[in-house]
Design an enzyme around this catalytic site. Structure first.
Site, PDB file in Angstrom:
ATOM      1  N   LYS A   9      -1.869  11.147  -0.110  1.00 33.88           N
ATOM      2  CA  LYS A   9      -0.850  10.326   0.538  1.00 33.88           C
ATOM      3  C   LYS A   9      -1.505   9.187   1.335  1.00 33.88           C
ATOM      4  O   LYS A   9      -2.733   9.182   1.520  1.00 33.88           O
ATOM      5  CB  LYS A   9      -0.003  11.227   1.446  1.00 33.88           C
ATOM      6  CG  LYS A   9       0.819  12.275   0.682  1.00 33.88           C
ATOM      7  CD  LYS A   9       1.613  13.146   1.655  1.00 33.88           C
ATOM      8  CE  LYS A   9       2.527  14.124   0.924  1.00 33.88           C
ATOM      9  NZ  LYS A   9       3.291  14.964   1.876  1.00 33.88           N
ATOM     10  N   TYR A  49      11.771  12.836  -4.178  1.00 30.76           N
ATOM     11  CA  TYR A  49      12.185  13.619  -3.010  1.00 30.76           C
ATOM     12  C   TYR A  49      13.706  13.817  -2.988  1.00 30.76           C
ATOM     13  O   TYR A  49      14.282  13.978  -1.903  1.00 30.76           O
ATOM     14  CB  TYR A  49      11.709  12.942  -1.731  1.00 30.76           C
ATOM     15  CG  TYR A  49      10.203  13.031  -1.508  1.00 30.76           C
ATOM     16  CD1 TYR A  49       9.543  14.262  -1.495  1.00 30.76           C
ATOM     17  CD2 TYR A  49       9.444  11.883  -1.290  1.00 30.76           C
ATOM     18  CE1 TYR A  49       8.173  14.348  -1.285  1.00 30.76           C
ATOM     19  CE2 TYR A  49       8.068  11.964  -1.080  1.00 30.76           C
ATOM     20  CZ  TYR A  49       7.444  13.194  -1.077  1.00 30.76           C
ATOM     21  OH  TYR A  49       6.085  13.276  -0.858  1.00 30.76           O
ATOM     22  N   PHE A  57      14.510  13.685   8.116  1.00 28.42           N
ATOM     23  CA  PHE A  57      13.211  13.010   8.016  1.00 28.42           C
ATOM     24  C   PHE A  57      13.063  12.156   6.754  1.00 28.42           C
ATOM     25  O   PHE A  57      12.054  11.484   6.574  1.00 28.42           O
ATOM     26  CB  PHE A  57      12.061  14.024   8.105  1.00 28.42           C
ATOM     27  CG  PHE A  57      12.014  15.061   6.998  1.00 28.42           C
ATOM     28  CD1 PHE A  57      11.492  14.755   5.746  1.00 28.42           C
ATOM     29  CD2 PHE A  57      12.490  16.351   7.222  1.00 28.42           C
ATOM     30  CE1 PHE A  57      11.443  15.707   4.740  1.00 28.42           C
ATOM     31  CE2 PHE A  57      12.442  17.317   6.213  1.00 28.42           C
ATOM     32  CZ  PHE A  57      11.911  16.988   4.975  1.00 28.42           C
ATOM     33  N   ARG A  85      -1.602  24.742  -4.980  1.00 29.72           N
ATOM     34  CA  ARG A  85      -0.745  24.912  -3.792  1.00 29.72           C
ATOM     35  C   ARG A  85      -1.472  25.711  -2.718  1.00 29.72           C
ATOM     36  O   ARG A  85      -1.388  25.414  -1.541  1.00 29.72           O
ATOM     37  CB  ARG A  85       0.551  25.645  -4.158  1.00 29.72           C
ATOM     38  CG  ARG A  85       1.533  24.826  -4.943  1.00 29.72           C
ATOM     39  CD  ARG A  85       2.196  23.744  -4.144  1.00 29.72           C
ATOM     40  NE  ARG A  85       3.190  24.243  -3.211  1.00 29.72           N
ATOM     41  CZ  ARG A  85       4.083  23.479  -2.597  1.00 29.72           C
ATOM     42  NH1 ARG A  85       4.095  22.164  -2.796  1.00 29.72           N
ATOM     43  NH2 ARG A  85       4.959  23.984  -1.766  1.00 29.72           N
ATOM     44  N   THR A  91       2.907  23.069   4.768  1.00 26.74           N
ATOM     45  CA  THR A  91       3.400  21.700   5.027  1.00 26.74           C
ATOM     46  C   THR A  91       3.036  21.225   6.428  1.00 26.74           C
ATOM     47  O   THR A  91       2.507  20.124   6.598  1.00 26.74           O
ATOM     48  CB  THR A  91       4.944  21.660   4.865  1.00 26.74           C
ATOM     49  OG1 THR A  91       5.268  22.073   3.545  1.00 26.74           O
ATOM     50  CG2 THR A  91       5.488  20.269   5.116  1.00 26.74           C
ATOM     51  N   ARG A 102      -5.125  20.789   4.150  1.00 23.13           N
ATOM     52  CA  ARG A 102      -4.398  20.455   5.388  1.00 23.13           C
ATOM     53  C   ARG A 102      -4.966  21.204   6.583  1.00 23.13           C
ATOM     54  O   ARG A 102      -5.059  20.659   7.680  1.00 23.13           O
ATOM     55  CB  ARG A 102      -2.912  20.786   5.208  1.00 23.13           C
ATOM     56  CG  ARG A 102      -2.202  19.838   4.235  1.00 23.13           C
ATOM     57  CD  ARG A 102      -0.839  20.361   3.866  1.00 23.13           C
ATOM     58  NE  ARG A 102      -0.073  19.425   3.051  1.00 23.13           N
ATOM     59  CZ  ARG A 102       0.993  19.779   2.345  1.00 23.13           C
ATOM     60  NH1 ARG A 102       1.413  21.038   2.356  1.00 23.13           N
ATOM     61  NH2 ARG A 102       1.641  18.885   1.622  1.00 23.13           N
ATOM     62  N   ASN A 112       0.479  14.898   6.314  1.00 20.75           N
ATOM     63  CA  ASN A 112      -0.217  16.116   5.878  1.00 20.75           C
ATOM     64  C   ASN A 112      -1.093  15.866   4.643  1.00 20.75           C
ATOM     65  O   ASN A 112      -1.416  16.767   3.888  1.00 20.75           O
ATOM     66  CB  ASN A 112       0.783  17.269   5.666  1.00 20.75           C
ATOM     67  CG  ASN A 112       1.839  16.928   4.626  1.00 20.75           C
ATOM     68  OD1 ASN A 112       1.758  15.911   3.963  1.00 20.75           O
ATOM     69  ND2 ASN A 112       2.812  17.815   4.473  1.00 20.75           N
ATOM     70  N   HIS A 115       0.108  15.760  -1.509  1.00 21.81           N
ATOM     71  CA  HIS A 115       1.238  16.394  -2.180  1.00 21.81           C
ATOM     72  C   HIS A 115       0.706  17.196  -3.360  1.00 21.81           C
ATOM     73  O   HIS A 115      -0.222  16.756  -4.033  1.00 21.81           O
ATOM     74  CB  HIS A 115       2.210  15.334  -2.718  1.00 21.81           C
ATOM     75  CG  HIS A 115       3.172  15.867  -3.726  1.00 21.81           C
ATOM     76  ND1 HIS A 115       4.391  16.407  -3.386  1.00 21.81           N
ATOM     77  CD2 HIS A 115       3.076  16.001  -5.079  1.00 21.81           C
ATOM     78  CE1 HIS A 115       5.002  16.830  -4.486  1.00 21.81           C
ATOM     79  NE2 HIS A 115       4.230  16.599  -5.531  1.00 21.81           N
ATOM     80  N   GLU A 126       7.404  15.879 -12.468  1.00 23.04           N
ATOM     81  CA  GLU A 126       6.577  14.922 -11.725  1.00 23.04           C
ATOM     82  C   GLU A 126       5.558  14.233 -12.639  1.00 23.04           C
ATOM     83  O   GLU A 126       5.298  13.044 -12.489  1.00 23.04           O
ATOM     84  CB  GLU A 126       5.868  15.648 -10.573  1.00 23.04           C
ATOM     85  CG  GLU A 126       6.832  16.068  -9.476  1.00 23.04           C
ATOM     86  CD  GLU A 126       6.168  16.754  -8.290  1.00 23.04           C
ATOM     87  OE1 GLU A 126       6.841  16.968  -7.278  1.00 23.04           O
ATOM     88  OE2 GLU A 126       4.962  17.092  -8.380  1.00 23.04           O
TER      89      GLU A 126
HETATM   90  P1  CMP Z   1       5.445  17.757   1.139  1.00 20.52           P
HETATM   91  O1  CMP Z   1       5.811  19.171   1.400  1.00 20.52           O
HETATM   92  O2  CMP Z   1       4.335  17.382   0.249  1.00 20.52           O
HETATM   93  O3  CMP Z   1       6.775  16.985   0.637  1.00 20.52           O
HETATM   94  C1  CMP Z   1       7.801  16.656   1.538  1.00 20.52           C
HETATM   95  C2  CMP Z   1       7.186  15.910   2.678  1.00 20.52           C
HETATM   96  O4  CMP Z   1       8.071  15.541   3.702  1.00 20.52           O
HETATM   97  C3  CMP Z   1       6.182  16.833   3.389  1.00 20.52           C
HETATM   98  O5  CMP Z   1       5.098  17.078   2.551  1.00 20.52           O
HETATM   99  C4  CMP Z   1       5.910  16.016   4.625  1.00 20.52           C
HETATM  100  O6  CMP Z   1       5.044  14.909   4.393  1.00 20.52           O
HETATM  101  C5  CMP Z   1       7.324  15.523   4.907  1.00 20.52           C
HETATM  102  N1  CMP Z   1       8.011  16.421   5.837  1.00 20.52           N
HETATM  103  C6  CMP Z   1       8.402  17.691   5.635  1.00 20.52           C
HETATM  104  N2  CMP Z   1       9.021  18.189   6.708  1.00 20.52           N
HETATM  105  C7  CMP Z   1       9.030  17.208   7.613  1.00 20.52           C
HETATM  106  C8  CMP Z   1       9.524  17.107   8.923  1.00 20.52           C
HETATM  107  N3  CMP Z   1      10.180  18.125   9.514  1.00 20.52           N
HETATM  108  N4  CMP Z   1       9.357  15.970   9.577  1.00 20.52           N
HETATM  109  C9  CMP Z   1       8.729  14.926   8.973  1.00 20.52           C
HETATM  110  N5  CMP Z   1       8.219  14.966   7.706  1.00 20.52           N
HETATM  111  C10 CMP Z   1       8.377  16.093   7.053  1.00 20.52           C
END
Ligand code: CMP
Length: 155
Positions: A9, A49, A57, A85, A91, A102, A112, A115, A126
């Site tokens: 990212k 997404y 968010f 994963r 996350t 992470r 984070n 992806h 994807e």
């Molecule tokens: P990922 O799980 O790869 O895909 C969805 C993304 O949304 C996640 O990583 C974060 O980068 C972002 N994300 C998920 N939860 C939150 C949150 N509560 N607040 C802000 N960003 C979020």
């Protein structure tokens, strides 16, 4: 054998972690079958997404993912999606286990770093969204014979 889409990212690109992330997957024994730097469009992110569309968010997530280019990769291995994963971690990065990408390099829920496709079905979708056929390379990784049993490779 299955394939996972991994995205370094914008924060991972900014922080100079592209090589570190590639290195981890290479050392693990996964096979890189596609890689490119790309600026993500609104249309792609809306599709990517879609399951987060109603979340508070979502707008911030979209603008973060568009803020700088990302590096998209396609990695292959036996149970590749699940393996990757595990290597990526939770996350919310400050809760992610040490030893994961992470867990070792990030603190945030949004920033984070990486992806990785959630499951095999999502991975297929994807892959189609992110890569054209000519961007996917079906090369023979000869050290697979030292990484897997013949059985595991279906030989
Ligand atoms: P990922 O799980 O790869 O895909 C969805 C993304 O949304 C996640 O990583 C974060 O980068 C972002 N994300 C998920 N939860 C939150 C949150 N509560 N607040 C802000 N960003 C979020």
């Amino acid at each position: 054998m299955d394939r996972s889409v991994v995205i370094v990212k914008p924060d991972g690109v900014q922080r100079g972690l592209i090589g570190e992330i590639i290195h981890r997957f290479e050392r693990k024994g996964l096979k890189l079958v596609g890689i490119k730097m790309v600026s993500l469009s609104d249309a792609l992110l809306d599709e990517w997404y879609a399951h987060h569309k109603e979340r508070a968010f979502f707008p911030a997530l979209k603008s973060y993912m568009k803020s700088y280019p990302v590096v998209s990769m396609l990695w292959e291995g036996v149970d590749g999606v699940a393996t990757i994963r595990k290597m990526v971690g939770a996350t919310k990065a400050r809760d992610a286990e040490p030893g994961t990408v992470r867990g070792d390099f990030a603190m945030s829920q949004q920033y984070n770093l990486i992806h990785a496709s959630e499951n095999a079905e999502i991975a297929k979708k994807e892959e189609e969204l992110m890569f054209s056929k000519s961007e996917v390379f079906d090369w023979e990784k000869r050290d697979f014979d030292h990484i897997y049993l013949a059985d595991e490779l279906g030989k």
